[in-house]
Design a protein around this motif. Structure first.
Motif, PDB file in Angstrom:
ATOM      1  N   HIS A 170      39.210  33.058  97.518  1.00 40.43           N
ATOM      2  CA  HIS A 170      39.736  31.706  97.387  1.00 40.43           C
ATOM      3  C   HIS A 170      41.248  31.759  97.426  1.00 40.43           C
ATOM      4  O   HIS A 170      41.879  32.794  97.127  1.00 40.43           O
ATOM      5  CB  HIS A 170      39.254  31.048  96.099  1.00 40.43           C
ATOM      6  CG  HIS A 170      39.706  31.772  94.866  1.00 40.43           C
ATOM      7  ND1 HIS A 170      40.907  31.535  94.260  1.00 40.43           N
ATOM      8  CD2 HIS A 170      39.103  32.757  94.136  1.00 40.43           C
ATOM      9  CE1 HIS A 170      41.029  32.335  93.212  1.00 40.43           C
ATOM     10  NE2 HIS A 170      39.952  33.102  93.121  1.00 40.43           N
ATOM     11  N   LEU A 225      49.133  33.763 104.457  1.00 38.49           N
ATOM     12  CA  LEU A 225      47.982  34.343 103.779  1.00 38.49           C
ATOM     13  C   LEU A 225      48.039  35.873 103.805  1.00 38.49           C
ATOM     14  O   LEU A 225      47.235  36.544 103.180  1.00 38.49           O
ATOM     15  CB  LEU A 225      46.682  33.876 104.423  1.00 38.49           C
ATOM     16  CG  LEU A 225      46.386  32.375 104.378  1.00 38.49           C
ATOM     17  CD1 LEU A 225      45.020  32.103 104.991  1.00 38.49           C
ATOM     18  CD2 LEU A 225      46.446  31.835 102.964  1.00 38.49           C
ATOM     19  N   VAL A 256      46.223  33.305  95.359  1.00 42.75           N
ATOM     20  CA  VAL A 256      45.330  33.862  96.379  1.00 42.75           C
ATOM     21  C   VAL A 256      44.662  35.099  95.818  1.00 42.75           C
ATOM     22  O   VAL A 256      45.278  35.873  95.086  1.00 42.75           O
ATOM     23  CB  VAL A 256      46.100  34.138  97.683  1.00 42.75           C
ATOM     24  CG1 VAL A 256      47.182  35.161  97.486  1.00 42.75           C
ATOM     25  CG2 VAL A 256      45.179  34.517  98.822  1.00 42.75           C
ATOM     26  N   LEU A 257      43.416  35.224  96.108  1.00 43.54           N
ATOM     27  CA  LEU A 257      42.641  36.331  95.566  1.00 43.54           C
ATOM     28  C   LEU A 257      43.215  37.646  96.073  1.00 43.54           C
ATOM     29  O   LEU A 257      43.589  38.525  95.314  1.00 43.54           O
ATOM     30  CB  LEU A 257      41.177  36.198  95.972  1.00 43.54           C
ATOM     31  CG  LEU A 257      40.231  37.167  95.299  1.00 43.54           C
ATOM     32  CD1 LEU A 257      40.081  36.805  93.813  1.00 43.54           C
ATOM     33  CD2 LEU A 257      38.873  37.155  95.980  1.00 43.54           C
ATOM     34  N   ASN A 258      43.272  37.751  97.372  1.00 37.63           N
ATOM     35  CA  ASN A 258      43.951  38.897  97.978  1.00 37.63           C
ATOM     36  C   ASN A 258      44.435  38.482  99.364  1.00 37.63           C
ATOM     37  O   ASN A 258      43.867  37.600 100.000  1.00 37.63           O
ATOM     38  CB  ASN A 258      43.010  40.093  98.090  1.00 37.63           C
ATOM     39  CG  ASN A 258      41.809  39.768  98.942  1.00 37.63           C
ATOM     40  OD1 ASN A 258      41.053  38.851  98.602  1.00 37.63           O
ATOM     41  ND2 ASN A 258      41.631  40.465 100.051  1.00 37.63           N
ATOM     42  N   TYR A 259      45.531  39.105  99.735  1.00 39.16           N
ATOM     43  CA  TYR A 259      46.090  38.754 101.037  1.00 39.16           C
ATOM     44  C   TYR A 259      45.216  39.290 102.138  1.00 39.16           C
ATOM     45  O   TYR A 259      44.676  40.375 102.043  1.00 39.16           O
ATOM     46  CB  TYR A 259      47.519  39.264 101.163  1.00 39.16           C
ATOM     47  CG  TYR A 259      48.461  38.510 100.265  1.00 39.16           C
ATOM     48  CD1 TYR A 259      48.801  37.188 100.567  1.00 39.16           C
ATOM     49  CD2 TYR A 259      48.978  39.080  99.111  1.00 39.16           C
ATOM     50  CE1 TYR A 259      49.653  36.467  99.735  1.00 39.16           C
ATOM     51  CE2 TYR A 259      49.836  38.374  98.288  1.00 39.16           C
ATOM     52  CZ  TYR A 259      50.157  37.067  98.603  1.00 39.16           C
ATOM     53  OH  TYR A 259      50.981  36.350  97.782  1.00 39.16           O
ATOM     54  N   VAL A 260      45.049  38.504 103.134  1.00 39.98           N
ATOM     55  CA  VAL A 260      44.192  38.912 104.245  1.00 39.98           C
ATOM     56  C   VAL A 260      45.041  39.508 105.354  1.00 39.98           C
ATOM     57  O   VAL A 260      46.252  39.300 105.402  1.00 39.98           O
ATOM     58  CB  VAL A 260      43.386  37.715 104.790  1.00 39.98           C
ATOM     59  CG1 VAL A 260      42.407  37.227 103.750  1.00 39.98           C
ATOM     60  CG2 VAL A 260      44.296  36.599 105.262  1.00 39.98           C
ATOM     61  N   GLY A 261      44.397  40.260 106.155  1.00 47.09           N
ATOM     62  CA  GLY A 261      45.098  40.873 107.269  1.00 47.09           C
ATOM     63  C   GLY A 261      45.419  39.858 108.356  1.00 47.09           C
ATOM     64  O   GLY A 261      44.846  38.789 108.413  1.00 47.09           O
ATOM     65  N   ARG A 262      46.388  40.237 109.147  1.00 49.75           N
ATOM     66  CA  ARG A 262      46.752  39.332 110.247  1.00 49.75           C
ATOM     67  C   ARG A 262      45.635  39.314 111.275  1.00 49.75           C
ATOM     68  O   ARG A 262      44.862  40.261 111.405  1.00 49.75           O
ATOM     69  CB  ARG A 262      48.060  39.802 110.874  1.00 49.75           C
ATOM     70  CG  ARG A 262      49.239  39.604 109.967  1.00 49.75           C
ATOM     71  CD  ARG A 262      50.463  40.243 110.581  1.00 49.75           C
ATOM     72  NE  ARG A 262      50.899  39.512 111.754  1.00 49.75           N
ATOM     73  CZ  ARG A 262      51.886  38.608 111.696  1.00 49.75           C
ATOM     74  NH1 ARG A 262      52.479  38.340 110.553  1.00 49.75           N
ATOM     75  NH2 ARG A 262      52.276  37.992 112.774  1.00 49.75           N
ATOM     76  N   ALA A 263      45.636  38.239 112.017  1.00 51.59           N
ATOM     77  CA  ALA A 263      44.567  38.062 113.007  1.00 51.59           C
ATOM     78  C   ALA A 263      44.639  39.163 114.053  1.00 51.59           C
ATOM     79  O   ALA A 263      43.617  39.657 114.525  1.00 51.59           O
ATOM     80  CB  ALA A 263      44.670  36.704 113.655  1.00 51.59           C
ATOM     81  N   ARG A 323      62.465  40.397 110.277  1.00 45.87           N
ATOM     82  CA  ARG A 323      63.260  39.656 111.251  1.00 45.87           C
ATOM     83  C   ARG A 323      64.581  40.363 111.441  1.00 45.87           C
ATOM     84  O   ARG A 323      65.353  40.543 110.492  1.00 45.87           O
ATOM     85  CB  ARG A 323      63.534  38.252 110.742  1.00 45.87           C
ATOM     86  CG  ARG A 323      62.544  37.260 111.262  1.00 45.87           C
ATOM     87  CD  ARG A 323      63.004  35.881 110.912  1.00 45.87           C
ATOM     88  NE  ARG A 323      61.994  35.173 110.142  1.00 45.87           N
ATOM     89  CZ  ARG A 323      62.227  34.031 109.529  1.00 45.87           C
ATOM     90  NH1 ARG A 323      63.427  33.504 109.571  1.00 45.87           N
ATOM     91  NH2 ARG A 323      61.284  33.425 108.897  1.00 45.87           N
TER      92      ARG A 323
END
Lengths: 466, 561
Positions: free
Chosen positions: A84, A121, B223-230, B238
């Motif tokens: 979530h 995210l 956020v529970l945990n950060y997700v990886g990039r697509a 930068r």
């Protein structure tokens, strides 16, 4: 053509996932994700408040639910139901939220358009974009998702910033020669940005990706200007609908006007086919009337059917005179959309709310006018073929294709007033939305093509011949 | 009217005019004499004597004679006295004088009649003209009134126009004013908007400061945990490098877009070139026989032909692969020239076609005229025959229908009947044709006879004229004799009363009926005079009827108008 049963819905929030596998719908504070083919519930999420907006991420892995009232965005993962994410904008408030094209960032616009917050995210990083402009279409992504254009307002001047979506780096920043920039839209090829001024002034500006002004188009002065625009899928044409009830089409080479489509209330050209929706209570043959009447017959007596008749031109369409002393008058071209094959353009003139105009782009001529019994609420092209679905706030869905057009009654008891519809990316089904319900309409490919082409369209074409 | 005017007064010889002057005093007397004659067809000698006694009596005969002599000599007559014997009267001279006087009298009478007639005519003319004048005057009045009306209307319209102009001007001013107002309001509005926006911006800024301070813990992401990039990569920092890369990427995108577009254009161009080439080939293949002529005709022929040759060479060398810029001019020129040639050719063909068409039409016309009639005659005959056939058939059909019993015999009979009928009809037809021919012949002879008759009539007319002339001559000689008898009445006119004057009118008006009375003695001179007048007027114009009925004349004139 098959229809699913009716499902509960709130806020017209039902969306197919971009990959076409799932269908997300909202029921107050619950988000329901169903399988498209079976409509079985895959996931059910409960949010903190009434959901006001949902959006699928581009990879169909996440769903964003925005609760503007509370200034919260909740994100749900399809892969990990227990994952979530909650974004709270706090006292800054929230008026808009959307995914970035990569599906890993969320862009939140705070109240009063103080800034746009870009939440990631993947990392803890948060970016801010200051001075976003409060306008209808202030953020635009290119189709390939590489670039984002943002309309800005500083020191009483309009600017456009172009960002690289991958790292949110500012690529270009330039001012526009507009009084009050109203909207921006990328061409499908992602190389040209159309920016148009407020309706007080007819002004269309075309910018290259590198910020050069390619062209300026002004059709007239003084009276109310642009109301809606649409790029053709090939980026060849830019259709501009304006308050003078005309659509002007610009070409992509010289950015000059190719043609002008007028929307008069009287259609006199004999080449134009005018389909008029007529309502008919089923004819009852007196011999077959029995006493007491059978149940089926009795029910059929009270339901009305509608079908299309071909009107003999000249045809006068129902015309609404706009109230002159009101702001945002109901006039001009409010909706326009190109068919996916670039061959047709569907438009709606708000003065003639019951008609959909379909233009042949190859011949640059009016091809068909659909005259409905009710006000046209929405229309959308089938993403795979030239087929237009129209809804008019009743329980029927109307389909037009070059072969003809049909009116289909959604079966079922009760009132189902379709006010919006949205095609599945495969073009095999669409979701029909009413205020409180939705249903999925399946168009079996062979069957629909045949039925649309044969049953109802056979007579229409023969009628044309006669 | 014209006729009236062309009537010439019978020519009077100069000497007779002179005489006229002399006798002008007694102008009124001759008609009175005539009337006298009418009233007293045979005046008794006694009364005559008594009448004359006033002038000449036994006592004053000498004085009378001398007086007469004097008078006559003053009038240019020879003396009535014999010259040798002093107071002896020369009877011959007297008689001659008398005769001459009488002739003079006649002449005067005639002249007077003519003058009267003229007078009458002129009077009528006058009346007519007066009528015309009155009418025209009326018309003039009417026109004047109309003009006044129109002028009034014109004035009104002009004033209206002026008003409208004024209104237009006012409206224009109004529009200008409104535009000014609009623009001023727009500027004011813009200014206000800007002011408000500035205020709004200030407020926003303040709000921003207030809301976005770091203390606000609420602004956060759980956020529970950060997700990886697509794409599976990790986010990059930068740097200038990324910036440069982004720029590069952007230009690549743009470039690829332009390249794509260029490719499209190339394809399009190639296709168009292909079409052009094909067209050119076709034109050339169409034109070879035509090529020589225009070259000869046009002055710039050699230059163009040279060019064409060049182009031809270029063509061989695959000019199409060259960029357009180098050969564009030549290409367009050659295309234009060929197009012109083609146009000429087509026009010529058109002309030829039209000419041929006309020619055939003319030929047909020339040939057919005679054949045509024959053909039509034939066809008409055929039609007639067919019609008759149909008629007989109809009759037969009707008969058949009337007698429903369809025996073979009756049918046969009917057939026979039909044949018979037909033959009979044909015979009748030939007979009719013959009759028609005969009629034609007769008609021709009749026309010839008519022509002959006309000629004869003409001869007869001439004869009659000659005869009339003769007659007149003989009458005039007779007249001289008769005048001798009635001459005394000429003197009577000098003392004629007004009552006689009135009579003149009546006589002039009622001459014809009186003439037809043909009073044996005195009518003769009158009749002769009428002959004369008729003759003279006949030479001028043939209006004997008009002479007698002037009123009618006016009417006819009116009609002529």
């Amino acid at each position: 053509m098959n229809f699913s049963e009716l499902f509960k819905l709130s806020g017209l929030l039902a969306r197919f996932s971009p990959d076409g596998k799932c269908l997300a719908s909202c029921m107050q504070y619950r988000l329901v994700v169903r399988d498209v083919s079976t409509l079985q519930i895959l996931q059910l999420y409960t949010c903190l408040d009434h959901i006001q907006y949902i959006e699928w991420s581009s990879d169909s892995l996440f769903v964003l639910c925005a609760m503007y009232k509370r200034g919260i965005v909740q994100v749900w993962s399809l892969e990990q139901p227990d994952w979530h994410c909650k974004i709270d904008e706090g006292s800054a408030g929230l008026v808009a939220s959307c995914w970035s094209p990569d599906g890993r960032h969320i862009l939140n616009t705070t109240e009063f358009h103080l800034r746009i917050t870009v939440w990631s995210l993947c990392t803890k990083s948060v970016s801010y974009i200051k001075y976003p402009k409060a306008c209808q279409q202030g953020i635009a992504f290119t189709k390939d998702g590489r670039y984002m254009a943002v309309a800005e307002r500083r020191d009483c001047k309009d600017f456009i910033s172009i960002f690289v979506c991958s790292d949110w780096q500012l690529l270009r920043h330039f001012d526009t020669e507009t009084q009050d920039l109203f909207g921006i839209e990328w061409a499908p090829n992602g190389c040209v940005l159309a920016a148009w001024d407020t309706c007080l002034e007819y002004k269309m500006l075309l910018y290259s990706l590198d910020g050069r002004l390619l062209s300026t188009f002004r059709a007239y002065e003084w009276s109310l200007g642009i109301k809606s625009i649409a790029w053709s899928p090939s980026s060849q044409f830019l259709a501009i609908g304006s308050y003078d009830e005309k659509v002007r089409i610009l070409n992509h080479v010289t950015w000059k006007k190719i043609t002008e489509f007028e929307h008069p209330a009287t259609i006199a050209n004999t080449r134009t086919i005018v389909y008029k929706e007529v309502e008919k209570s089923p004819s009852v043959e007196t011999e077959r009337l029995s006493f007491p009447p059978t149940r089926a017959l009795a029910s059929s007596l009270f339901s009305t059917q509608s079908k299309y008749d071909i009107s003999q031109v000249p045809v006068s369409l129902q015309y609404i005179k706009p109230v002159a002393d009101r702001a945002n008058p109901k006039m001009g071209i409010g909706m326009l959309a190109f068919s996916p094959d670039n061959c047709f353009l569907a438009t709606k003139n708000d003065n003639i709310p019951n008609a959909v105009w379909i233009w042949d782009i190859q011949k640059l001529k009016l091809l068909v006018v659909l005259e409905q019994l009710c006000t046209v609420q929405s229309f959308q092209w089938d993403p795979r073929q030239p087929r237009l679905a129209v809804c008019t706030g009743n329980s029927r869905v109307y389909l037009w294709s070059p072969a003809g057009c049909v009116s289909v009654q959604v079966p079922g008891e009760g009132d189902f007033q379709i006010v919006s519809l949205s095609w599945h990316s495969s073009g095999d089904s669409m979701v029909l939305l009413s205020k409180d319900n939705f249903c999925v309409c399946y168009l079996d490919r062979e069957e629909t093509e045949m039925s649309a082409g044969d049953s109802n369209c056979a007579w229409s074409t023969t009628d044309v011949l006669h | 009217m014209g006729d009236w005017k062309t009537i010439t007064v019978p020519v009077l010889s100069s000497d007779s005019k002179n005489i006229f002057q002399y006798t002008s005093e007694k102008k009124i007397s001759p008609p009175s004499m005539n009337s006298q004659v009418l009233r007293l067809p045979l005046p008794s000698s006694k009364s005559m004597h008594s009448f004359f006694s006033a002038f000449c009596t036994e006592e004053n005969i000498e004085q009378s004679i001398s007086y007469l002599n004097r008078e006559l000599t003053t009038l240019g007559f020879p003396s009535i006295y014999t010259e040798s014997k002093g107071k002896e009267l020369n009877l011959i001279s007297i008689i001659n004088c008398m005769n001459e006087l009488l002739a003079l009298q006649h002449k005067n009478l005639r002249a007077q009649e003519e003058v009267e007639m003229q007078h009458l005519k002129l009077g009528c003319d006058m009346d007519h003209l007066q009528n015309c004048y009155a009418k025209l005057k009326e018309q003039l009045e009417l026109s004047k009134r109309e003009i006044v009306g129109l002028q009034e209307r014109d004035r009104q319209l002009q004033s209206k126009n002026r008003n409208l102009h004024q209104l237009l001007k006012n409206e224009k001013d109004e529009v200008q004013k409104l535009q000014n107002i609009i623009s001023s309001r727009a500027t004011q509005y813009n200014h206000d908007m800007k002011r408000k926006e500035r205020e709004y911006n200030k407020l926003k800024e303040r709000l921003h400061q207030l809301v976005m301070n770091k203390k606000d813990k609420k602004i956060a992401m759980e956020v529970l945990n950060y997700v990886g990039r697509a794409d599976g990569k990790r986010g990059a920092w930068r740097t200038d490098k990324t910036e440069a890369r982004n720029e590069e990427e952007m230009y690549k995108v743009l470039l690829s877009d332009y390249e794509q577009r260029q490719k499209q254009l190339l394809v399009e161009n190639a296709e168009l070139k292909k079409v052009l080439q094909q067209m050119k080939k076709e034109i050339i293949s169409l034109l070879p026989p035509q090529k020589q002529k225009p070259r000869e005709r046009s002055e710039d022929g050699p230059v163009l032909s040279d060019l064409e040759e060049d182009i031809g060479e270029l063509n061989k060398e695959n000019m199409w692969e060259l960029s357009c810029e180098t050969v564009r001019e030549q290409l367009t020129n050659s295309i234009r020239k060929q197009w012109r040639m083609l146009k000429n050719h087509v026009e010529k063909l058109d002309n030829q076609v039209s000419r041929v068409h006309l020619g055939t039409l003319n030929e047909k016309d020339v040939i057919s005229r005679e054949d045509h009639e024959l053909e039509t005659e034939k066809l008409e005959l055929e039609i007639q025959q067919c019609k008759e056939m149909i008629k007989t058939q109809q009759q037969l059909l009707q008969q058949q229908l009337m007698s429903p019993c369809d025996d073979d015999t009756t049918l046969l009979l009917q057939d026979c009947y039909l044949l018979e009928e037909r033959e009979r009809l044909q015979e009748e037809w030939t007979l009719f044709r013959e009759q028609k021919k005969n009629f034609e012949k007769e008609r021709r002879s009749f026309t010839e006879a008519a022509i002959r008759l006309g000629l004869e009539r003409k001869a007869f007319e001439e004869d009659r004229g000659a005869w009339l002339k003769q007659q007149f001559l003989s009458i005039s000689t007779d007249c001289k004799h008769s005048e001798n008898v009635t001459s005394p009445s000429a003197f009577l006119g000098s003392k004629c009363s007004d009552q006689d004057n009135r009579l003149v009118k009546s006589t002039s008006q009622q001459r014809r009926p009186r003439c037809t009375l043909s009073v044996p003695v005195s009518a003769e001179p009158c009749q002769t005079s009428q002959y004369i007048t008729r003759h003279s007027s006949g030479t001028a114009s043939k209006k004997p009827a008009g002479d007698s009925k002037p009123n009618q004349w006016v009417e006819s004139d009116k009609e002529a108008e």
